[in-house]
Design an enzyme around this catalytic site. Structure first.
Site, PDB file in Angstrom:
ATOM      1  N   PHE A  71       0.821  -1.217   0.000  1.00 23.63           N
ATOM      2  CA  PHE A  71       0.000   0.000   0.000  1.00 23.63           C
ATOM      3  C   PHE A  71       0.850   1.262   0.000  1.00 23.63           C
ATOM      4  O   PHE A  71       0.355   2.319  -0.380  1.00 23.63           O
ATOM      5  CB  PHE A  71      -0.882   0.056   1.258  1.00 23.63           C
ATOM      6  CG  PHE A  71      -1.851  -1.075   1.363  1.00 23.63           C
ATOM      7  CD1 PHE A  71      -3.086  -1.007   0.739  1.00 23.63           C
ATOM      8  CD2 PHE A  71      -1.535  -2.215   2.074  1.00 23.63           C
ATOM      9  CE1 PHE A  71      -3.983  -2.054   0.818  1.00 23.63           C
ATOM     10  CE2 PHE A  71      -2.425  -3.271   2.159  1.00 23.63           C
ATOM     11  CZ  PHE A  71      -3.649  -3.190   1.528  1.00 23.63           C
ATOM     12  N   ALA A  72       2.085   1.162   0.500  1.00 21.26           N
ATOM     13  CA  ALA A  72       2.865   2.379   0.750  1.00 21.26           C
ATOM     14  C   ALA A  72       3.054   3.174  -0.537  1.00 21.26           C
ATOM     15  O   ALA A  72       3.644   2.677  -1.489  1.00 21.26           O
ATOM     16  CB  ALA A  72       4.228   2.000   1.326  1.00 21.26           C
ATOM     17  N   PHE A  74       2.683   7.609  -2.135  1.00 21.08           N
ATOM     18  CA  PHE A  74       2.054   8.931  -2.079  1.00 21.08           C
ATOM     19  C   PHE A  74       0.832   8.872  -2.992  1.00 21.08           C
ATOM     20  O   PHE A  74       0.864   8.207  -4.035  1.00 21.08           O
ATOM     21  CB  PHE A  74       3.027  10.007  -2.547  1.00 21.08           C
ATOM     22  CG  PHE A  74       4.186  10.235  -1.616  1.00 21.08           C
ATOM     23  CD1 PHE A  74       4.000  10.189  -0.233  1.00 21.08           C
ATOM     24  CD2 PHE A  74       5.454  10.515  -2.096  1.00 21.08           C
ATOM     25  CE1 PHE A  74       5.069  10.406   0.640  1.00 21.08           C
ATOM     26  CE2 PHE A  74       6.530  10.732  -1.236  1.00 21.08           C
ATOM     27  CZ  PHE A  74       6.330  10.678   0.133  1.00 21.08           C
ATOM     28  N   SER A  75      -0.236   9.591  -2.626  1.00 19.55           N
ATOM     29  CA  SER A  75      -1.490   9.385  -3.359  1.00 19.55           C
ATOM     30  C   SER A  75      -2.276  10.659  -3.643  1.00 19.55           C
ATOM     31  O   SER A  75      -3.470  10.591  -3.915  1.00 19.55           O
ATOM     32  CB  SER A  75      -2.375   8.407  -2.579  1.00 19.55           C
ATOM     33  OG  SER A  75      -2.716   8.976  -1.346  1.00 19.55           O
ATOM     34  N   SER A 115      -5.061   1.734  -8.693  1.00 20.95           N
ATOM     35  CA  SER A 115      -6.046   2.817  -8.611  1.00 20.95           C
ATOM     36  C   SER A 115      -6.820   2.986  -9.909  1.00 20.95           C
ATOM     37  O   SER A 115      -6.283   2.757 -11.008  1.00 20.95           O
ATOM     38  CB  SER A 115      -5.290   4.118  -8.316  1.00 20.95           C
ATOM     39  OG  SER A 115      -6.127   5.227  -8.476  1.00 20.95           O
ATOM     40  N   TYR A 139       0.559  10.551 -10.601  1.00 22.89           N
ATOM     41  CA  TYR A 139       0.147   9.516  -9.647  1.00 22.89           C
ATOM     42  C   TYR A 139      -0.354   8.268 -10.387  1.00 22.89           C
ATOM     43  O   TYR A 139       0.095   7.148 -10.132  1.00 22.89           O
ATOM     44  CB  TYR A 139      -0.948  10.070  -8.722  1.00 22.89           C
ATOM     45  CG  TYR A 139      -1.641   9.013  -7.906  1.00 22.89           C
ATOM     46  CD1 TYR A 139      -0.966   8.358  -6.892  1.00 22.89           C
ATOM     47  CD2 TYR A 139      -2.970   8.663  -8.166  1.00 22.89           C
ATOM     48  CE1 TYR A 139      -1.594   7.365  -6.151  1.00 22.89           C
ATOM     49  CE2 TYR A 139      -3.600   7.686  -7.427  1.00 22.89           C
ATOM     50  CZ  TYR A 139      -2.917   7.038  -6.417  1.00 22.89           C
ATOM     51  OH  TYR A 139      -3.536   6.059  -5.693  1.00 22.89           O
ATOM     52  N   LYS A 143       1.178   4.270 -10.743  1.00 21.44           N
ATOM     53  CA  LYS A 143       0.433   3.029 -10.465  1.00 21.44           C
ATOM     54  C   LYS A 143       0.458   2.112 -11.682  1.00 21.44           C
ATOM     55  O   LYS A 143       0.657   0.898 -11.558  1.00 21.44           O
ATOM     56  CB  LYS A 143      -1.008   3.353 -10.063  1.00 21.44           C
ATOM     57  CG  LYS A 143      -1.135   4.047  -8.710  1.00 21.44           C
ATOM     58  CD  LYS A 143      -0.830   3.095  -7.566  1.00 21.44           C
ATOM     59  CE  LYS A 143      -0.885   3.753  -6.206  1.00 21.44           C
ATOM     60  NZ  LYS A 143      -0.555   2.845  -5.098  1.00 21.44           N
ATOM     61  N   ASN A 168     -13.187   4.934  -5.360  1.00 24.62           N
ATOM     62  CA  ASN A 168     -13.033   5.899  -4.258  1.00 24.62           C
ATOM     63  C   ASN A 168     -13.254   5.240  -2.905  1.00 24.62           C
ATOM     64  O   ASN A 168     -14.400   5.079  -2.465  1.00 24.62           O
ATOM     65  CB  ASN A 168     -13.989   7.071  -4.457  1.00 24.62           C
ATOM     66  CG  ASN A 168     -13.538   7.961  -5.592  1.00 24.62           C
ATOM     67  OD1 ASN A 168     -13.437   7.522  -6.739  1.00 24.62           O
ATOM     68  ND2 ASN A 168     -13.232   9.202  -5.281  1.00 24.62           N
ATOM     69  N   GLY A 279      -7.677  17.928 -13.941  1.00 24.90           N
ATOM     70  CA  GLY A 279      -7.414  16.477 -13.948  1.00 24.90           C
ATOM     71  C   GLY A 279      -8.562  15.631 -13.446  1.00 24.90           C
ATOM     72  O   GLY A 279      -8.435  14.398 -13.375  1.00 24.90           O
TER      73      GLY A 279
HETATM   74  N1  UFG Z   1     -14.416  17.246  -4.620  1.00 22.54           N
HETATM   75  C1  UFG Z   1     -14.998  18.505  -4.475  1.00 22.54           C
HETATM   76  N2  UFG Z   1     -14.547  19.291  -3.464  1.00 22.54           N
HETATM   77  C2  UFG Z   1     -13.572  18.899  -2.612  1.00 22.54           C
HETATM   78  C3  UFG Z   1     -12.989  17.614  -2.760  1.00 22.54           C
HETATM   79  C4  UFG Z   1     -13.447  16.824  -3.788  1.00 22.54           C
HETATM   80  O1  UFG Z   1     -15.873  18.908  -5.234  1.00 22.54           O
HETATM   81  O2  UFG Z   1     -13.199  19.696  -1.715  1.00 22.54           O
HETATM   82  C5  UFG Z   1     -14.897  16.397  -5.706  1.00 22.54           C
HETATM   83  C6  UFG Z   1     -13.814  16.073  -6.710  1.00 22.54           C
HETATM   84  O3  UFG Z   1     -13.749  17.052  -7.711  1.00 22.54           O
HETATM   85  C7  UFG Z   1     -14.280  14.710  -7.217  1.00 22.54           C
HETATM   86  C8  UFG Z   1     -14.994  14.090  -6.031  1.00 22.54           C
HETATM   87  O4  UFG Z   1     -15.278  15.179  -5.151  1.00 22.54           O
HETATM   88  O5  UFG Z   1     -15.199  14.889  -8.230  1.00 22.54           O
HETATM   89  C9  UFG Z   1     -14.143  13.084  -5.305  1.00 22.54           C
HETATM   90  O6  UFG Z   1     -12.889  13.670  -5.032  1.00 22.54           O
HETATM   91  P1  UFG Z   1     -11.799  12.969  -4.106  1.00 22.54           P
HETATM   92  O7  UFG Z   1     -10.645  13.911  -4.015  1.00 22.54           O
HETATM   93  O8  UFG Z   1     -12.424  12.495  -2.850  1.00 22.54           O
HETATM   94  O9  UFG Z   1     -11.407  11.675  -4.925  1.00 22.54           O
HETATM   95  P2  UFG Z   1     -10.863  11.532  -6.414  1.00 22.54           P
HETATM   96  O10 UFG Z   1     -11.974  10.936  -7.216  1.00 22.54           O
HETATM   97  O11 UFG Z   1     -10.264  12.761  -6.940  1.00 22.54           O
HETATM   98  O12 UFG Z   1      -9.620  10.581  -6.190  1.00 22.54           O
HETATM   99  C10 UFG Z   1      -9.740   9.262  -5.759  1.00 22.54           C
HETATM  100  C11 UFG Z   1      -8.514   8.851  -4.945  1.00 22.54           C
HETATM  101  C12 UFG Z   1      -7.283   8.938  -5.799  1.00 22.54           C
HETATM  102  C13 UFG Z   1      -7.478   8.134  -7.037  1.00 22.54           C
HETATM  103  C14 UFG Z   1      -8.729   8.546  -7.745  1.00 22.54           C
HETATM  104  C15 UFG Z   1      -9.010   7.678  -8.908  1.00 22.54           C
HETATM  105  O13 UFG Z   1      -8.377   9.687  -3.844  1.00 22.54           O
HETATM  106  O14 UFG Z   1      -6.190   8.425  -5.073  1.00 22.54           O
HETATM  107  O15 UFG Z   1      -9.837   8.454  -6.876  1.00 22.54           O
HETATM  108  O16 UFG Z   1      -9.506   8.463  -9.901  1.00 22.54           O
HETATM  109  F1  UFG Z   1      -6.449   8.335  -7.874  1.00 22.54           F
END
Ligand code: UFG
Length: 324
Positions: A71-72, A74-75, A115, A139, A143, A168, A279
């Site tokens: 698991f280790a 950065f993400s 991921s 990132y 992966k 997620n 992104g």
């Molecule tokens: N979001 C907001 N406001 C915030 C935080 C998030 O609107 O303050 C939205 C994001 O734009 C996204 C959704 O909420 O649409 C989920 O965002 P997260 O940051 O919780 O999760 P992500 O989908 O960006 O990322 C997750 C994992 C990553 C992984 C990715 C796979 O955290 O490690 O899924 O796409 F790479």
């Protein structure tokens, strides 16, 4: 089995460790505590604090180990875009060092924490494993690079690996939960607003091609991820290898998550619409049909409200996260 868990002081690694211990496995946790927490390490495990890049430290930690859950890493997507070297050095070089040590010690089984970020912007959803892998950020590239490294190593010696592509991860285990610093993930941030610990949530864009304009994600309970690791280990030993998606198969928009959190917490979640986050794909929803078929895996906690309720319960117990 004796299992080495790298990143066992982090969110998913610590919850999987809980489940491994519950299934009577013997667990060694390796973590450098750069993002993990000492308080997340179960007292029943053998804890080795150190870095994967230090092969001299790793090899003794692999004594008697049958399988590795890795698991280790950065993400944080945005950080990976700003500092790709940091991500390649830690994630890719860390995996190389770990695989070299495993080869030296004759450890054959490798369960890898991959991921949904490997897919980038998918052509359609739900996403099967054979959809094109086109990461949008460093990132996701790390992966995918490690998945390819695993395939090459498996061809070169008797390594057997299973890469699990999480969508997620959310919710909490019985003892362990989510404590990222800084926190960037939607559900813990929404709960911070509900608990009055933040003034508001910024919704990153409402002009996506989705029903309400906000991004849609596939939230999977971290406990369901953990059970997939337990069966994944059995299947690895029984001869299975490859790549599997782990998701819920249902997408929720950011606004739907906010509404669900309001129902669970019975509090208002203040938010405002902000700019898109660079992104972010519009929709990421998994097809986990293959994981169900290959692993015989079932989700026991598929409801978004249950996921949020467990995250909320953990946050109420640990309002400031882990103490150490
Ligand atoms: N979001 C907001 N406001 C915030 C935080 C998030 O609107 O303050 C939205 C994001 O734009 C996204 C959704 O909420 O649409 C989920 O965002 P997260 O940051 O919780 O999760 P992500 O989908 O960006 O990322 C997750 C994992 C990553 C992984 C990715 C796979 O955290 O490690 O899924 O796409 F790479």
């Amino acid at each position: 089995m004796r299992i080495l868990v790298t990143g066992g002081a982090g969110y998913i690694g610590s919850v999987v460790t809980e489940h491994l211990l519950g299934a009577k496995h013997d667990v060694v946790v390796v973590d450098n505590l750069s993002t993990g927490h000492r308080g997340a390490v179960d007292p029943r495990v053998a804890f080795r604090e150190g870095d994967l890049l230090d092969g001299g430290f790793l090899e003794p930690a692999l004594d008697g180990v049958d399988a590795v859950c890795h698991f280790a890493a950065f993400s944080q997507v945005a950080e990976s875009v700003a500092d790709p070297i940091k991500y390649y050095r830690n994630n890719v070089s860390g995996a190389i060092s770990l695989l070299a040590a495993m080869r030296a010690k004759g450890v054959k089984y490798f369960l890898f924490s991959s991921s949904a970020a490997v897919y980038g912007e998918p052509d359609s959803t739900p996403i099967p494993e054979d959809a094109p892998a086109r990461p949008l950020n460093a990132y996701g590239n790390t992966k995918l690079g490690i998945e390819r490294l695993l395939a090459d190593c498996s061809a070169a010696w008797e390594l057997r690996s299973l890469a699990l592509r999480y969508f997620n991860a959310a919710g909490a285990g019985e003892r362990c939960g989510e404590d990222h610093r800084p926190e960037t993930h939607l559900i813990p941030l929404v709960l911070d607003v509900a608990m009055g610990r933040r003034d508001e949530l910024v919704v990153y864009g409402n002009d996506y091609p989705t029903p309400d304009g906000t991004c849609v994600r596939d939230y999977i309970h971290v406990k369901d991820l953990a059970t997939a690791h337990l069966v994944g280990l059995e299947k690895l030993v029984a001869g299975h290898a490859g790549v599997l998606n782990l998701g819920n198969g249902t997408g929720f928009s950011v606004l739907e998550v906010i509404r669900a959190a309001e129902r669970v917490t019975k509090r208002t979640v203040h938010y405002r619409i902000g700019e898109r986050r660079p992104g972010d794909p519009a929709v990421l929803v998994a097809s986990s049909a293959e994981a169900e078929r290959v692993l015989g895996w079932k989700r026991f906690h598929p409801g978004i409200e249950e996921i949020i309720r467990d995250a909320f319960a953990w946050k109420k117990r640990h309002p400031d996260g882990y103490e150490s």
